[in-house]
Enzyme design. Structure first.
Site, mmCIF file in Angstrom:
data_model
loop_
_atom_site.group_PDB
_atom_site.id
_atom_site.type_symbol
_atom_site.label_atom_id
_atom_site.label_comp_id
_atom_site.label_asym_id
_atom_site.label_seq_id
_atom_site.Cartn_x
_atom_site.Cartn_y
_atom_site.Cartn_z
ATOM 1 C CB THR A 46 -19.670 3.490 26.288
ATOM 2 O OG1 THR A 46 -20.967 3.399 25.721
ATOM 3 C CG2 THR A 46 -18.926 4.659 25.665
ATOM 4 C CB ALA A 76 2.483 -0.514 34.298
ATOM 5 C CB ALA A 110 -19.167 -9.675 34.448
ATOM 6 C CD GLU A 165 -8.128 11.343 37.507
ATOM 7 O OE1 GLU A 165 -8.975 12.238 37.365
ATOM 8 O OE2 GLU A 165 -7.136 11.444 38.251
ATOM 9 C CB VAL A 214 -14.483 13.446 38.620
ATOM 10 C CG1 VAL A 214 -14.794 14.940 38.572
ATOM 11 C CG2 VAL A 214 -15.072 12.832 39.889
ATOM 12 N N GLY A 269 -22.675 7.724 23.119
ATOM 13 C CA GLY A 269 -22.204 7.005 24.321
ATOM 14 C C GLY A 269 -21.872 7.930 25.475
ATOM 15 C CD GLU A 309 -23.978 8.532 33.716
ATOM 16 O OE1 GLU A 309 -23.956 7.538 34.452
ATOM 17 O OE2 GLU A 309 -22.972 8.914 33.094
ATOM 18 C CG ASP A 314 -23.087 12.383 35.629
ATOM 19 O OD1 ASP A 314 -22.735 11.227 35.920
ATOM 20 O OD2 ASP A 314 -22.340 13.193 35.041
ATOM 21 C CE LYS A 340 -19.361 12.972 35.753
ATOM 22 N NZ LYS A 340 -19.852 13.432 34.448
HETATM 23 P P1 NAP Z 1 -22.811 1.031 29.236
HETATM 24 O O1 NAP Z 1 -22.344 1.323 27.869
HETATM 25 O O2 NAP Z 1 -24.255 0.965 29.482
HETATM 26 O O3 NAP Z 1 -22.121 -0.337 29.708
HETATM 27 C C1 NAP Z 1 -22.511 -0.995 30.890
HETATM 28 C C2 NAP Z 1 -21.917 -2.388 30.844
HETATM 29 O O4 NAP Z 1 -22.238 -3.065 32.039
HETATM 30 C C3 NAP Z 1 -22.467 -3.239 29.694
HETATM 31 O O5 NAP Z 1 -21.439 -3.989 29.109
HETATM 32 C C4 NAP Z 1 -23.478 -4.151 30.378
HETATM 33 O O6 NAP Z 1 -23.635 -5.410 29.732
HETATM 34 C C5 NAP Z 1 -22.811 -4.338 31.736
HETATM 35 N N1 NAP Z 1 -23.775 -4.685 32.767
HETATM 36 C C6 NAP Z 1 -24.826 -3.970 33.205
HETATM 37 N N2 NAP Z 1 -25.501 -4.637 34.149
HETATM 38 C C7 NAP Z 1 -24.862 -5.813 34.327
HETATM 39 C C8 NAP Z 1 -25.056 -6.941 35.144
HETATM 40 N N3 NAP Z 1 -26.107 -7.008 35.980
HETATM 41 N N4 NAP Z 1 -24.192 -7.964 35.062
HETATM 42 C C9 NAP Z 1 -23.151 -7.923 34.211
HETATM 43 N N5 NAP Z 1 -22.893 -6.875 33.383
HETATM 44 C C10 NAP Z 1 -23.750 -5.844 33.457
HETATM 45 O O7 NAP Z 1 -22.229 2.102 30.279
HETATM 46 P P2 NAP Z 1 -20.928 2.998 30.122
HETATM 47 O O8 NAP Z 1 -21.295 4.237 29.394
HETATM 48 O O9 NAP Z 1 -19.791 2.175 29.662
HETATM 49 O O10 NAP Z 1 -20.718 3.446 31.641
HETATM 50 C C11 NAP Z 1 -20.222 2.572 32.596
HETATM 51 C C12 NAP Z 1 -19.881 3.335 33.872
HETATM 52 O O11 NAP Z 1 -18.943 4.369 33.563
HETATM 53 C C13 NAP Z 1 -21.080 4.066 34.500
HETATM 54 O O12 NAP Z 1 -20.910 4.098 35.892
HETATM 55 C C14 NAP Z 1 -20.950 5.490 33.949
HETATM 56 O O13 NAP Z 1 -21.536 6.452 34.792
HETATM 57 C C15 NAP Z 1 -19.452 5.648 33.934
HETATM 58 N N6 NAP Z 1 -18.909 6.618 32.991
HETATM 59 C C16 NAP Z 1 -19.318 6.608 31.699
HETATM 60 C C17 NAP Z 1 -18.768 7.511 30.812
HETATM 61 C C18 NAP Z 1 -19.173 7.549 29.368
HETATM 62 O O14 NAP Z 1 -18.714 8.440 28.643
HETATM 63 N N7 NAP Z 1 -20.000 6.641 28.887
HETATM 64 C C19 NAP Z 1 -17.787 8.405 31.247
HETATM 65 C C20 NAP Z 1 -17.391 8.371 32.594
HETATM 66 C C21 NAP Z 1 -17.948 7.472 33.455
HETATM 67 P P3 NAP Z 1 -24.233 -5.521 28.257
HETATM 68 O O15 NAP Z 1 -23.193 -4.877 27.369
HETATM 69 O O16 NAP Z 1 -24.394 -6.966 28.006
HETATM 70 O O17 NAP Z 1 -25.517 -4.745 28.258
HETATM 71 N N1 HSE Z 2 -22.901 10.945 31.377
HETATM 72 C C1 HSE Z 2 -21.666 11.509 31.789
HETATM 73 C C2 HSE Z 2 -21.475 12.832 31.113
HETATM 74 C C3 HSE Z 2 -20.541 10.582 31.443
HETATM 75 O O1 HSE Z 2 -22.137 13.088 30.105
HETATM 76 O O2 HSE Z 2 -20.666 13.635 31.568
HETATM 77 C C4 HSE Z 2 -19.207 11.048 31.953
HETATM 78 O O3 HSE Z 2 -19.148 10.999 33.331
#
Ligand code: NAP
Ligand code: HSE
Length: 435
Positions: free
Chosen positions: A13, A33, A43, A128, A131, A186, A189, A200, A204
């Site tokens: 996501t 920048a 990856a 950044e 949180v 998306g 977590e 979560d 934060k």
């Molecule tokens: P996600 O959609 O599940 O994406 C995770 C990515 O990491 C996927 O591309 C996955 O590959 C890859 N991955 C996982 N394990 C791996 C491994 N062993 N080797 C290589 N690649 C690997 O998660 P996300 O929602 O983007 O969140 C990512 C981070 O941002 C998390 O720490 C989350 O807490 C944080 N975050 C998310 C949001 C949100 O709104 N989603 C907001 C703020 C912070 P595949 O695609 O091949 O499965």
């Molecule tokens: N799962 C988290 C949330 C993503 O819903 O706030 C953003 O950090």
């Protein structure tokens, strides 16, 4: 000047949000920048997965070490989890790469070690996006409020939880339906119990507390309660009393120590933060010079979070040439000047409470309850007896108290629950006036 090369660990996501923003706003971003920023490596876990972003110029791998050991200048960790993420970030730091991460669990749990490694290697670790998604709250507290003594930070800092509570209240949807939508959008977590059980938000809040008060990251000391136990009758009674129930993270500096707590909270509905709905987040910061400031925006999602990632990338690029001694400290305060003020345990907190009792409908019951509260020096702000429950000799009673030490409230509840006339465990929710 050459482009800055960026390697992504993760293209889910947030990773796809980052790639989309960097492509769409490439010109604006490089004008800000001073350098072009290009994603050259990424990856993923599954190389066969289809991804709706343009990746022709990106070398894809399913081995994170390929990215960490490539010629990228900045590694952006967007995988989630703590073990592989920690190992790869430490490896990248040891190779002189700067880090941007959206991973609040990683920073809350391993941040002290990671920041030390960054200092030792003269690189920056930026977080950044970890949180409050798209809200630049880290920058606001670390830089914008640097003149202030901060006294309290309180916020709705989990988008999924706030989305669920809003859908349940406004549309009468079930908890499970609302959660399924948050996952499809998306926001959630990988393990959504992190969202609904407050973990979560606790990650934060650990970070916010450290940058507000200049203490080391102490995730294990956070008091955490989730939203899965909120009953619909409490939502309705709270509204009748002029309150909304929100899942709040609150960290306060008191003379005895620092409170860091995440729990459902009644907030007066006239407060702006009580009207923050859906995936939106809001963080209220109270400090001595400026007073109260409130920061509002999307707390999750691909592009809001991607916006914070790209902002960090631009910040890192701008500081490439600064002397490491003169960079903004990771936790806002100089690392050798962090405070050892203790983090308080829940029985040391001071809070007002909403209590809901199910009491036998007969004379003298309320006298017993109010005597127990008075014995503990708990003063009642209001008391409502609701309609009796059909064909039972039982009435719900709702009590709002003034501020009280939690240890006293624990004792009072224990005694109230032992009364023969009290027919169910007492429901209690903390109340914050946020004035
Ligand atoms: P996600 O959609 O599940 O994406 C995770 C990515 O990491 C996927 O591309 C996955 O590959 C890859 N991955 C996982 N394990 C791996 C491994 N062993 N080797 C290589 N690649 C690997 O998660 P996300 O929602 O983007 O969140 C990512 C981070 O941002 C998390 O720490 C989350 O807490 C944080 N975050 C998310 C949001 C949100 O709104 N989603 C907001 C703020 C912070 P595949 O695609 O091949 O499965
Ligand atoms: N799962 C988290 C949330 C993503 O819903 O706030 C953003 O950090």
């Amino acid at each position: 000047m050459n482009a800055v090369n960026v390697g992504l660990l993760g293209l889910g996501t947030v990773g796809q949000g980052v790639v989309g923003i960097l492509q769409r706003n490439a010109n604006e971003i490089s004008r800000r920048a001073g350098r072009e920023i290009s994603v050259t490596h990424a990856a993923v876990r599954d190389l066969g997965k289809s991804r709706p972003v343009e990746l022709n110029a990106v070398t894809l791998t399913d081995n994170v070490s390929d990215v960490v050991n490539s010629d990228v200048d900045i590694v952006v960790e967007l995988m989630g989890g703590t073990e592989l993420a920690k190992d790869s970030v430490l490896e990248a730091i040891s190779r002189g790469k700067h880090i941007v991460t959206a991973n609040k669990a990683l920073i809350a749990i391993h941040g002290n070690e990671i920041f030390q490694a960054a200092l030792d290697n003269g690189v920056i670790v930026s977080f950044e996006p970890a949180v409050a998604g798209g809200i630049p709250i880290i920058k606001a507290i670390r830089e914008g409020l640097t003149a202030n003594r901060i006294t309290r930070v309180a916020g709705i800092i989990n988008g999924t939880g706030n989305f669920i509570l809003t859908e349940m209240r406004d549309k009468g949807r079930s908890f499970e339906d609302a959660l399924a939508d948050a996952q499809a959008l998306g926001y959630a977590e990988a393990d959504p119990t992190f969202d609904v059980e407050g973990i979560d938000a606790a990650h934060k809040l650990t970070i916010l507390s450290s940058i507000a008060f200049g203490i080391p990251l102490q995730f294990d000391a956070v008091h955490t309660e989730g939203i899965s136990t909120i009953a619909s009758q409490d939502v309705a009674y709270a509204e009748e009393l002029g309150y909304r129930i929100k899942h709040l993270g609150v960290t306060t500096e008191t003379p005895a120590g620092i409170e860091i707590r995440v729990h459902p909270t009644l907030i007066p509905e006239r407060r702006l933060i009580a009207n923050v709905n859906g995936v939106m987040n809001a963080v209220l910061v109270q400090s001595d010079a400026v007073g109260s400031t409130l920061y509002y925006g999307p707390g999750a999602g691909a592009e809001p979070t991607g916006s914070s990632v790209v902002a960090d990338l631009v910040d890192v690029v701008r500081t490439f040439t600064t002397d490491p001694e003169n960079r903004v400290p990771h936790l806002a305060f100089q690392p050798d000047l962090l405070s050892d003020k203790p983090v308080l345990t829940s029985d040391q907190f001071e809070c007002a409470f909403y209590l809901r009792l199910l009491a036998e409908d007969r004379a003298g019951v309320m006298a017993d309850v109010t005597r127990i509260l008075a014995d503990q020096k708990i003063s009642i702000e209001s008391l409502l007896q609701k309609e009796p429950i059909d064909d039972q000799n039982a009435v719900p009673v709702v009590i709002l108290t003034h501020q009280v030490k939690e240890a006293a409230m624990n004792t009072a509840i224990e005694k109230i629950e032992k009364l023969d006339s009290i027919l169910a465990p007492v429901a209690r929710i903390r109340v914050e006036s946020l004035d």
